[in-house]
Design an enzyme around this catalytic site. Structure first.
Site, PDB file in Angstrom:
ATOM      1  N   CYS A  77      23.058  -0.491  24.715  1.00  0.00           N
ATOM      2  CA  CYS A  77      23.661   0.691  24.094  1.00  0.00           C
ATOM      3  C   CYS A  77      25.064   1.058  24.586  1.00  0.00           C
ATOM      4  O   CYS A  77      25.920   1.405  23.760  1.00  0.00           O
ATOM      5  CB  CYS A  77      22.716   1.887  24.184  1.00  0.00           C
ATOM      6  SG  CYS A  77      21.712   1.974  25.657  1.00  0.00           S
ATOM      7  N   ARG A 135      16.478  -7.536  33.349  1.00  0.00           N
ATOM      8  CA  ARG A 135      15.891  -6.427  34.106  1.00  0.00           C
ATOM      9  C   ARG A 135      15.091  -6.985  35.275  1.00  0.00           C
ATOM     10  O   ARG A 135      14.327  -7.927  35.110  1.00  0.00           O
ATOM     11  CB  ARG A 135      14.983  -5.566  33.214  1.00  0.00           C
ATOM     12  CG  ARG A 135      15.728  -4.910  32.070  1.00  0.00           C
ATOM     13  CD  ARG A 135      14.827  -4.066  31.204  1.00  0.00           C
ATOM     14  NE  ARG A 135      15.542  -3.566  30.035  1.00  0.00           N
ATOM     15  CZ  ARG A 135      14.992  -2.844  29.056  1.00  0.00           C
ATOM     16  NH1 ARG A 135      13.699  -2.546  29.117  1.00  0.00           N
ATOM     17  NH2 ARG A 135      15.716  -2.438  28.040  1.00  0.00           N
ATOM     18  N   GLN A 184      16.854  -8.355  22.836  1.00  0.00           N
ATOM     19  CA  GLN A 184      16.388  -7.211  22.050  1.00  0.00           C
ATOM     20  C   GLN A 184      16.927  -7.299  20.619  1.00  0.00           C
ATOM     21  O   GLN A 184      18.073  -7.688  20.412  1.00  0.00           O
ATOM     22  CB  GLN A 184      16.856  -5.898  22.673  1.00  0.00           C
ATOM     23  CG  GLN A 184      16.161  -5.542  23.968  1.00  0.00           C
ATOM     24  CD  GLN A 184      16.655  -4.208  24.505  1.00  0.00           C
ATOM     25  OE1 GLN A 184      17.843  -4.002  24.684  1.00  0.00           O
ATOM     26  NE2 GLN A 184      15.740  -3.303  24.764  1.00  0.00           N
ATOM     27  N   ASP A 193      18.256  -5.147  18.790  1.00  0.00           N
ATOM     28  CA  ASP A 193      18.793  -3.811  18.994  1.00  0.00           C
ATOM     29  C   ASP A 193      19.693  -3.373  17.854  1.00  0.00           C
ATOM     30  O   ASP A 193      20.359  -4.207  17.226  1.00  0.00           O
ATOM     31  CB  ASP A 193      19.621  -3.804  20.278  1.00  0.00           C
ATOM     32  CG  ASP A 193      19.159  -2.751  21.261  1.00  0.00           C
ATOM     33  OD1 ASP A 193      18.399  -1.869  20.845  1.00  0.00           O
ATOM     34  OD2 ASP A 193      19.555  -2.820  22.425  1.00  0.00           O
ATOM     35  N   HIS A 227      22.268   0.311  16.853  1.00  0.00           N
ATOM     36  CA  HIS A 227      22.690   1.678  17.145  1.00  0.00           C
ATOM     37  C   HIS A 227      23.386   2.222  15.912  1.00  0.00           C
ATOM     38  O   HIS A 227      24.354   1.625  15.429  1.00  0.00           O
ATOM     39  CB  HIS A 227      23.602   1.700  18.373  1.00  0.00           C
ATOM     40  CG  HIS A 227      22.926   1.174  19.596  1.00  0.00           C
ATOM     41  ND1 HIS A 227      23.035  -0.140  19.994  1.00  0.00           N
ATOM     42  CD2 HIS A 227      22.080   1.770  20.469  1.00  0.00           C
ATOM     43  CE1 HIS A 227      22.307  -0.333  21.074  1.00  0.00           C
ATOM     44  NE2 HIS A 227      21.712   0.811  21.382  1.00  0.00           N
ATOM     45  N   LYS A 255      11.851   9.894  21.244  1.00  0.00           N
ATOM     46  CA  LYS A 255      11.739   8.661  20.470  1.00  0.00           C
ATOM     47  C   LYS A 255      10.464   8.653  19.638  1.00  0.00           C
ATOM     48  O   LYS A 255       9.509   9.383  19.901  1.00  0.00           O
ATOM     49  CB  LYS A 255      11.755   7.444  21.398  1.00  0.00           C
ATOM     50  CG  LYS A 255      10.633   7.442  22.428  1.00  0.00           C
ATOM     51  CD  LYS A 255      10.699   6.188  23.299  1.00  0.00           C
ATOM     52  CE  LYS A 255       9.571   6.180  24.322  1.00  0.00           C
ATOM     53  NZ  LYS A 255       9.478   4.899  25.057  1.00  0.00           N
ATOM     54  N   HIS A 259      19.245   5.015  18.568  1.00  0.00           N
ATOM     55  CA  HIS A 259      18.878   3.704  19.089  1.00  0.00           C
ATOM     56  C   HIS A 259      17.621   3.254  18.346  1.00  0.00           C
ATOM     57  O   HIS A 259      16.694   4.049  18.162  1.00  0.00           O
ATOM     58  CB  HIS A 259      18.535   3.765  20.576  1.00  0.00           C
ATOM     59  CG  HIS A 259      19.566   4.423  21.441  1.00  0.00           C
ATOM     60  ND1 HIS A 259      20.271   3.747  22.402  1.00  0.00           N
ATOM     61  CD2 HIS A 259      19.987   5.718  21.507  1.00  0.00           C
ATOM     62  CE1 HIS A 259      21.086   4.580  23.019  1.00  0.00           C
ATOM     63  NE2 HIS A 259      20.933   5.779  22.494  1.00  0.00           N
TER      64      HIS A 259
END
Length: 643
Positions: free
Chosen positions: A338, A367, A385, A387, A389, A469, A515
């Site tokens: 992000c 991670r 991911q 992902d 945004h 979320k 997100h």
């Protein structure tokens, strides 16, 4: 005349009862059968023992085993029964924590005895004996200092003392639960009696560091499951055996999809077949996102540490991050995508006409995970991911969330995930931004869910540190739950990074950042898919879609021509030209779960046709090659999740 209180039930009905009545008595007044099935009561949103008195006007939900909260209490009490059984069988054992988990319970035990399979059976037998004793768990509230003294002097249990001195350090009073001769530190609630536990199975024992710290004491963690009926346990054990056959680590090796190596523990190595699978998933998503006017971006894996301080990740997530130094400056390997997305947004001033701006990134993140929690593709140290945004105006939130909800359900349906639960996760203990911002964000998500006519449950306190979320949990073919997609509303990061746009009145305004992930991570999703399909992928996903099997060398040229034409039509084909018997080749193709086998013998060569076998179904007849290609194209175009 006893004082009366009003009890409101989930259907909105209201009844009067005497003050001090228990939830069990309330259930019994409705139906003795219900009273026999109720495990715990939710009184004004708080979980209570059904023996506890109700002294004020209240709303009440009575939970049986068929509810998540009912299962949680059922398995929690069973974990206490297991600890009691161990204490009776093996005196001197000391206990860490024993929580319910998704699909059972565990307890961490410090014992000189190395527990064996025979020991687990003995513990099971003792637990069933404890069940027959019909012990009533009794709650005792007392000052924390007294509880510390009790566990230090009477129980010689340093683990409970440490919990009381650290995790519970801010609590003046704590609670203990006693059943028979066993007492444990516990917030509760618990079952009304141990007799409610009818069927028990202890599944495994493994090592676990105390409080997840590799430098602390290694304990033995015993996992178990329990049910009110033996038939439910039998079904669970049947599904468990099926799950072992479907283990993605086993099938991933057999299908040559991925591997793990000591040179990179927790970092998956993708093989060619796995890359085909990953790229098919990415292309599938790209096609859908293109139609929704998303823009694809890619941001660096390593970014300056100042960025992570600015985003809030450093303060809230640094224990899970990797760090390095470049040119005497501190950098971090990105754990999330992000912040990079905000930098892309900030490269030019945006107008309200440019919004919503939908940026997606199949971004590789890293991670730090403890070695003890690594688990195939389900828990890794590097993953990609899916992902995105979305930057939008406050007025666009509801429409954007609705579009995202529809996208997620559409994608899941393509994979056969039709049983989906939705959760709205609210403000956690550690969060950034003001409470007012959080309240507005939570209301916006709830409104979008209501407008989309999506049923959901509130998961209090489980939001991300930067925003509330919506989480999506799918049920697979073995009825197991997997949390995959998420939509997170973030008012804080645009503020932290100074993101702006020109509003219709010509003034600058702050965009809202959404997100979202549909699959979660590609790695974990592939693991879920492998087990969901038992390695038998839909035709459009399968790394090898067709294998061509000549019966003898005499048909090789014809088989090679068939394979070439299939490849030229866009299919992924393997030509098995080995000098092996056809039965052996077919069995191997079945084991590799190839959707279709084209068998070519002398008859097929002479007639110009092909014999086709389908995985699991066997021989499905003779086809002309063009006819077979049409059949494959139709199946691929429909993205069918079965073969």
């Amino acid at each position: 005349m006893p004082e009366k209180i009003k009890i409101t039930f989930p259907d909105g009905s209201v009844k009067e009862f005497d003050k001090g009545i228990s939830s069990f008595e309330i259930a019994n007044s409705i139906s003795p059968k219900l009273a026999g099935e109720v495990l715990v009561a939710e009184v004004n949103g708080r979980m209570k023992d059904i023996s506890a008195p109700v002294n004020e006007d209240s709303s009440i939900v009575l939970h049986k085993f068929d509810s998540d909260k009912g299962k949680e209490v059922y398995w929690h009490t069973t974990s206490h029964m297991m600890a009691q059984a161990i204490e009776e069988l093996f005196p001197g054992a000391r206990f860490g924590v024993g929580p319910p988990i998704d699909g059972g319970f565990y307890y961490d035990i410090d014992s000189d005895r190395k527990f064996t399979e025979d020991d687990l059976r003995k513990i099971e037998e003792k637990m069933l004996e404890i069940s027959k004793r019909d012990l009533k768990p009794v709650r005792t509230d007392l000052p924390r200092t007294e509880a510390i003294s009790y566990f230090r002097t009477k129980r010689d249990d340093p683990y409970k003392v440490e919990i009381l001195e650290t995790i519970a350090k801010d609590e003046d009073n704590v609670s203990l639960y006693t059943q028979g001769g066993f007492t444990d530190l516990c917030r509760g609630p618990h079952l009304p009696s141990t007799s409610r536990v009818k069927a028990v199975k202890l599944l495994s024992v493994s090592g676990s560091y105390w409080r997840g710290d590799e430098k602390r004491q290694m304990l033995q963690r015993i996992y178990g499951i329990s049910f009110p009926k033996q038939k439910d346990l039998d079904q669970y054990l049947h599904d468990l055996e099926e799950a072992k056959k479907r283990d993605h680590r086993k099938l991933g090796k057999e299908l040559d999809l991925f591997s793990f190596h000591e040179e990179g523990p927790g970092f998956p190595f993708w093989h060619n077949n796995g890359m085909i699978l990953l790229n098919n998933l990415k292309d599938f998503l790209r096609d859908k996102l293109r139609k929704l006017e998303y823009q694809e971006i890619n941001t660096p894996i390593i970014l300056n540490q100042k960025l992570w301080l600015q985003s809030g990740h450093y303060d809230n997530y640094k224990e899970n991050m990797y760090f390095t130094e470049i040119d005497e400056r501190d950098f971090a390997v990105k754990p999330m995508n992000c912040p990079g997305s905000t930098l892309v947004y900030r490269t030019s001033m945006k107008s309200y006409r440019d919004l919503p701006l939908r940026l997606y990134e199949f971004g590789l993140v890293h991670r730090h995970e403890l070695s003890g929690v690594l688990s195939g593709l389900f828990r890794v140290r590097s993953f990609t991911q899916d992902d995105a945004h979305v930057f939008c105006t406050p007025e666009q939130i509801e429409e954007e969330i609705t579009v995202l909800i529809n996208l997620i359900f559409d994608v899941y349906n393509a994979f056969g995930f039709t049983d989906v639960q939705v959760f709205l996760s609210t403000r956690p203990e550690k969060f950034i931004g003001s409470e007012e911002i959080w309240d507005n964000a939570e209301k916006s998500l709830a409104l979008a869910l209501d407008k989309a006519d999506v049923k959901y449950k509130v998961n209090a306190g489980d939001g991300a540190f930067y925003g509330p979320k919506i989480d999506f949990v799918v049920k697979d073919s073995l009825r197991r739950n997997w949390q995959l997609g998420t939509i997170q509303l973030d008012f804080s990061m645009p503020e932290r990074f100074g993101l702006e746009y020109i509003a219709p009145d010509g003034k600058t305004a702050r965009p809202v950042m959404i997100h979202r992930a549909v699959l979660g991570s590609f790695e974990r999703f592939v693991g879920v898919l492998i087990e969901h399909y038992a390695g038998f992928f839909p035709l459009w996903l399968a790394p090898v879609q067709v294998t061509v099997l000549p019966i003898t060398d005499a048909q090789f040229d014809y088989a090679n021509d068939i394979a070439s034409k299939l490849i030229n039509n866009g299919f992924r084909v393997n030509l098995d030209s080995r000098n092996e018997k056809i039965g052996y080749k077919i069995r191997e193709a079945e084991n590799r779960k190839v959707p279709y086998m084209v068998v070519v013998g002398e008859k097929e060569k002479e007639s110009g046709q092909i014999s086709v076998r389908q995985h699991k179904k066997g021989d499905i007849g003779k086809f002309g090659l063009n006819e077979f290609i049409e059949k494959l194209n139709l199946q691929v175009s429909k993205k069918e999740y079965y073969n």
